[in-house]
Design a protein around this motif. Sequence first.
Motif, PDB file in Angstrom:
ATOM      1  N   PHE A 127      -2.498 -16.047  10.811  1.00 27.09           N
ATOM      2  CA  PHE A 127      -3.661 -15.295  11.278  1.00 27.09           C
ATOM      3  C   PHE A 127      -3.719 -13.886  10.669  1.00 27.09           C
ATOM      4  O   PHE A 127      -4.695 -13.164  10.885  1.00 27.09           O
ATOM      5  CB  PHE A 127      -3.647 -15.186  12.806  1.00 27.09           C
ATOM      6  CG  PHE A 127      -3.627 -16.524  13.495  1.00 27.09           C
ATOM      7  CD1 PHE A 127      -4.739 -17.347  13.472  1.00 27.09           C
ATOM      8  CD2 PHE A 127      -2.493 -16.977  14.148  1.00 27.09           C
ATOM      9  CE1 PHE A 127      -4.737 -18.583  14.099  1.00 27.09           C
ATOM     10  CE2 PHE A 127      -2.469 -18.210  14.776  1.00 27.09           C
ATOM     11  CZ  PHE A 127      -3.589 -19.017  14.751  1.00 27.09           C
ATOM     12  N   LEU A 128      -2.680 -13.500   9.945  1.00 29.28           N
ATOM     13  CA  LEU A 128      -2.646 -12.178   9.315  1.00 29.28           C
ATOM     14  C   LEU A 128      -3.009 -12.292   7.843  1.00 29.28           C
ATOM     15  O   LEU A 128      -2.708 -13.294   7.194  1.00 29.28           O
ATOM     16  CB  LEU A 128      -1.251 -11.552   9.459  1.00 29.28           C
ATOM     17  CG  LEU A 128      -0.755 -11.281  10.876  1.00 29.28           C
ATOM     18  CD1 LEU A 128       0.660 -10.703  10.842  1.00 29.28           C
ATOM     19  CD2 LEU A 128      -1.696 -10.327  11.608  1.00 29.28           C
ATOM     20  N   GLN A 129      -3.640 -11.257   7.321  1.00 27.36           N
ATOM     21  CA  GLN A 129      -3.996 -11.213   5.909  1.00 27.36           C
ATOM     22  C   GLN A 129      -3.238 -10.082   5.221  1.00 27.36           C
ATOM     23  O   GLN A 129      -2.898  -9.076   5.844  1.00 27.36           O
ATOM     24  CB  GLN A 129      -5.505 -11.001   5.744  1.00 27.36           C
ATOM     25  CG  GLN A 129      -6.348 -12.165   6.245  1.00 27.36           C
ATOM     26  CD  GLN A 129      -7.824 -11.935   6.006  1.00 27.36           C
ATOM     27  OE1 GLN A 129      -8.272 -10.801   5.870  1.00 27.36           O
ATOM     28  NE2 GLN A 129      -8.592 -13.013   5.953  1.00 27.36           N
ATOM     29  N   TYR A 130      -2.994 -10.261   3.945  1.00 27.49           N
ATOM     30  CA  TYR A 130      -2.340  -9.209   3.176  1.00 27.49           C
ATOM     31  C   TYR A 130      -3.316  -8.052   2.975  1.00 27.49           C
ATOM     32  O   TYR A 130      -4.520  -8.251   2.791  1.00 27.49           O
ATOM     33  CB  TYR A 130      -1.882  -9.740   1.817  1.00 27.49           C
ATOM     34  CG  TYR A 130      -0.580 -10.493   1.871  1.00 27.49           C
ATOM     35  CD1 TYR A 130       0.639  -9.810   1.923  1.00 27.49           C
ATOM     36  CD2 TYR A 130      -0.555 -11.890   1.882  1.00 27.49           C
ATOM     37  CE1 TYR A 130       1.834 -10.496   1.983  1.00 27.49           C
ATOM     38  CE2 TYR A 130       0.649 -12.583   1.946  1.00 27.49           C
ATOM     39  CZ  TYR A 130       1.834 -11.878   1.986  1.00 27.49           C
ATOM     40  OH  TYR A 130       3.029 -12.554   2.056  1.00 27.49           O
ATOM     41  N   THR A 131      -2.777  -6.852   3.017  1.00 27.25           N
ATOM     42  CA  THR A 131      -3.579  -5.658   2.778  1.00 27.25           C
ATOM     43  C   THR A 131      -2.739  -4.639   2.026  1.00 27.25           C
ATOM     44  O   THR A 131      -1.508  -4.752   1.951  1.00 27.25           O
ATOM     45  CB  THR A 131      -4.094  -5.057   4.102  1.00 27.25           C
ATOM     46  OG1 THR A 131      -5.016  -4.015   3.837  1.00 27.25           O
ATOM     47  CG2 THR A 131      -2.937  -4.502   4.931  1.00 27.25           C
ATOM     48  N   VAL A 132      -3.396  -3.641   1.472  1.00 33.43           N
ATOM     49  CA  VAL A 132      -2.708  -2.591   0.712  1.00 33.43           C
ATOM     50  C   VAL A 132      -2.682  -1.316   1.548  1.00 33.43           C
ATOM     51  O   VAL A 132      -3.712  -0.892   2.092  1.00 33.43           O
ATOM     52  CB  VAL A 132      -3.413  -2.324  -0.630  1.00 33.43           C
ATOM     53  CG1 VAL A 132      -2.739  -1.170  -1.364  1.00 33.43           C
ATOM     54  CG2 VAL A 132      -3.389  -3.582  -1.488  1.00 33.43           C
ATOM     55  N   GLY A 133      -1.507  -0.723   1.679  1.00 36.26           N
ATOM     56  CA  GLY A 133      -1.358   0.511   2.437  1.00 36.26           C
ATOM     57  C   GLY A 133      -0.682   1.588   1.619  1.00 36.26           C
ATOM     58  O   GLY A 133       0.016   1.305   0.633  1.00 36.26           O
ATOM     59  N   TYR A 134      -0.892   2.845   2.025  1.00 39.00           N
ATOM     60  CA  TYR A 134      -0.324   3.982   1.306  1.00 39.00           C
ATOM     61  C   TYR A 134       0.350   4.943   2.280  1.00 39.00           C
ATOM     62  O   TYR A 134      -0.052   5.087   3.436  1.00 39.00           O
ATOM     63  CB  TYR A 134      -1.421   4.758   0.570  1.00 39.00           C
ATOM     64  CG  TYR A 134      -2.039   4.040  -0.597  1.00 39.00           C
ATOM     65  CD1 TYR A 134      -1.570   4.229  -1.893  1.00 39.00           C
ATOM     66  CD2 TYR A 134      -3.116   3.178  -0.403  1.00 39.00           C
ATOM     67  CE1 TYR A 134      -2.154   3.585  -2.967  1.00 39.00           C
ATOM     68  CE2 TYR A 134      -3.702   2.519  -1.477  1.00 39.00           C
ATOM     69  CZ  TYR A 134      -3.211   2.728  -2.761  1.00 39.00           C
ATOM     70  OH  TYR A 134      -3.801   2.079  -3.825  1.00 39.00           O
ATOM     71  N   THR A 135       1.383   5.606   1.764  1.00 40.68           N
ATOM     72  CA  THR A 135       1.976   6.729   2.473  1.00 40.68           C
ATOM     73  C   THR A 135       2.592   7.667   1.446  1.00 40.68           C
ATOM     74  O   THR A 135       2.809   7.294   0.278  1.00 40.68           O
ATOM     75  CB  THR A 135       3.039   6.268   3.488  1.00 40.68           C
ATOM     76  OG1 THR A 135       3.295   7.333   4.407  1.00 40.68           O
ATOM     77  CG2 THR A 135       4.354   5.911   2.809  1.00 40.68           C
ATOM     78  N   LYS A 136       2.888   8.878   1.877  1.00 44.56           N
ATOM     79  CA  LYS A 136       3.563   9.840   1.017  1.00 44.56           C
ATOM     80  C   LYS A 136       5.042   9.481   0.960  1.00 44.56           C
ATOM     81  O   LYS A 136       5.660   9.182   1.978  1.00 44.56           O
ATOM     82  CB  LYS A 136       3.386  11.252   1.585  1.00 44.56           C
ATOM     83  CG  LYS A 136       4.035  12.355   0.781  1.00 44.56           C
ATOM     84  CD  LYS A 136       3.285  12.650  -0.504  1.00 44.56           C
ATOM     85  CE  LYS A 136       3.878  13.867  -1.216  1.00 44.56           C
ATOM     86  NZ  LYS A 136       3.228  14.130  -2.517  1.00 44.56           N
ATOM     87  N   MET A 137       5.621   9.488  -0.230  1.00 46.37           N
ATOM     88  CA  MET A 137       7.032   9.119  -0.349  1.00 46.37           C
ATOM     89  C   MET A 137       7.912  10.173   0.302  1.00 46.37           C
ATOM     90  O   MET A 137       7.740  11.381   0.057  1.00 46.37           O
ATOM     91  CB  MET A 137       7.417   8.948  -1.814  1.00 46.37           C
ATOM     92  CG  MET A 137       8.824   8.372  -1.978  1.00 46.37           C
ATOM     93  SD  MET A 137       9.192   7.926  -3.683  1.00 46.37           S
ATOM     94  CE  MET A 137      10.790   7.131  -3.474  1.00 46.37           C
ATOM     95  N   PRO A 138       8.866   9.753   1.138  1.00 45.37           N
ATOM     96  CA  PRO A 138       9.776  10.718   1.781  1.00 45.37           C
ATOM     97  C   PRO A 138      10.712  11.363   0.765  1.00 45.37           C
ATOM     98  O   PRO A 138      10.667  11.080  -0.434  1.00 45.37           O
ATOM     99  CB  PRO A 138      10.555   9.851   2.782  1.00 45.37           C
ATOM    100  CG  PRO A 138       9.768   8.589   2.919  1.00 45.37           C
ATOM    101  CD  PRO A 138       9.085   8.388   1.605  1.00 45.37           C
ATOM    102  N   SER A 139      11.609  12.173   1.270  1.00 45.31           N
ATOM    103  CA  SER A 139      12.551  12.891   0.411  1.00 45.31           C
ATOM    104  C   SER A 139      13.511  11.942  -0.293  1.00 45.31           C
ATOM    105  O   SER A 139      13.752  10.819   0.171  1.00 45.31           O
ATOM    106  CB  SER A 139      13.364  13.884   1.249  1.00 45.31           C
ATOM    107  OG  SER A 139      14.219  13.181   2.147  1.00 45.31           O
ATOM    108  N   GLN A 140      14.043  12.386  -1.423  1.00 48.60           N
ATOM    109  CA  GLN A 140      14.992  11.572  -2.181  1.00 48.60           C
ATOM    110  C   GLN A 140      16.217  11.212  -1.349  1.00 48.60           C
ATOM    111  O   GLN A 140      16.773  10.136  -1.488  1.00 48.60           O
ATOM    112  CB  GLN A 140      15.433  12.323  -3.448  1.00 48.60           C
ATOM    113  CG  GLN A 140      14.341  12.479  -4.498  1.00 48.60           C
ATOM    114  CD  GLN A 140      14.079  11.186  -5.245  1.00 48.60           C
ATOM    115  OE1 GLN A 140      13.385  10.297  -4.738  1.00 48.60           O
ATOM    116  NE2 GLN A 140      14.613  11.074  -6.466  1.00 48.60           N
TER     117      GLN A 140
END
Length: 254
Positions: A127-140
């Motif tokens: 029942f779930l579909q694939y989607t594209v998400g974004y976030t800011k990359m955390p610290s190294q």
Amino acid sequence: MSFEQDIKNLRLDKKMTQQELADIIHVSRQTISAWENGKNYPGLDVLRELSNLFVVSFEKIIFGEESMTEKQKSIADTIDRDVALKARYKKATIGLVSIVVLLLLWVVMLTIGYQKGIDKIDRFNPFLQYTVGYTKMPSQQLVNPNNPKNGGYWTRWFSDNDMGTEWTKLTLTTGLNPGIKDPYVMVYHKGSYVKIARIVPGSSVNKVMKSNVSAITRLAYSKNHDNLSLNMSTTGALKNKSHFNKAIQELVVE
């Protein structure tokens, strides 16, 4: 002979006690006693079971004799068909109920998996579909595979659409930033299951998505909520959730 005498004789011929017969056909000893005393009479399904147990005809069990009139034969045939139909209906009902119960358990498992953010369940949720998400990359330091606390796995809220109304908290690993300027993380995910994660430059992320990422990051990990447009209370709103479907926007003054 009468049924009560016949059933008693059949039992004695088999050298069975009342309790032994009761155990075989799943009734109480008192029920057997009532039959043999003429105080009660078994149902059709039990009569069929007794017929099979004592290896006597159904007609003998019902009428007490092997030879029957045409009327008795008709009655016996009707009863026989009714018993067979009842057995089939019972099996069909049990099968249908079992299927319904299994389906309900399956749906409950999928629902709990989605609400709790269990990626192994979400991966196979139809029942779930694939989607594209974004976030800011955390610290190294946080994403470092050699980090003893998390082994390189980190958790952040991701923005799943430009409208700023769909958010997912994901746990994943990307490794260290290979030198990309203003790094963001783009994921291809279904529920909490992450199929692919890539580190991308901020220049490839549109301004609206960057604003969404900034808003969710500030709301979840900062006390500074200035310039955030919220249609909810911020206290504990995201703490115990894996998915969020309310508008969070950052108001940018040019």
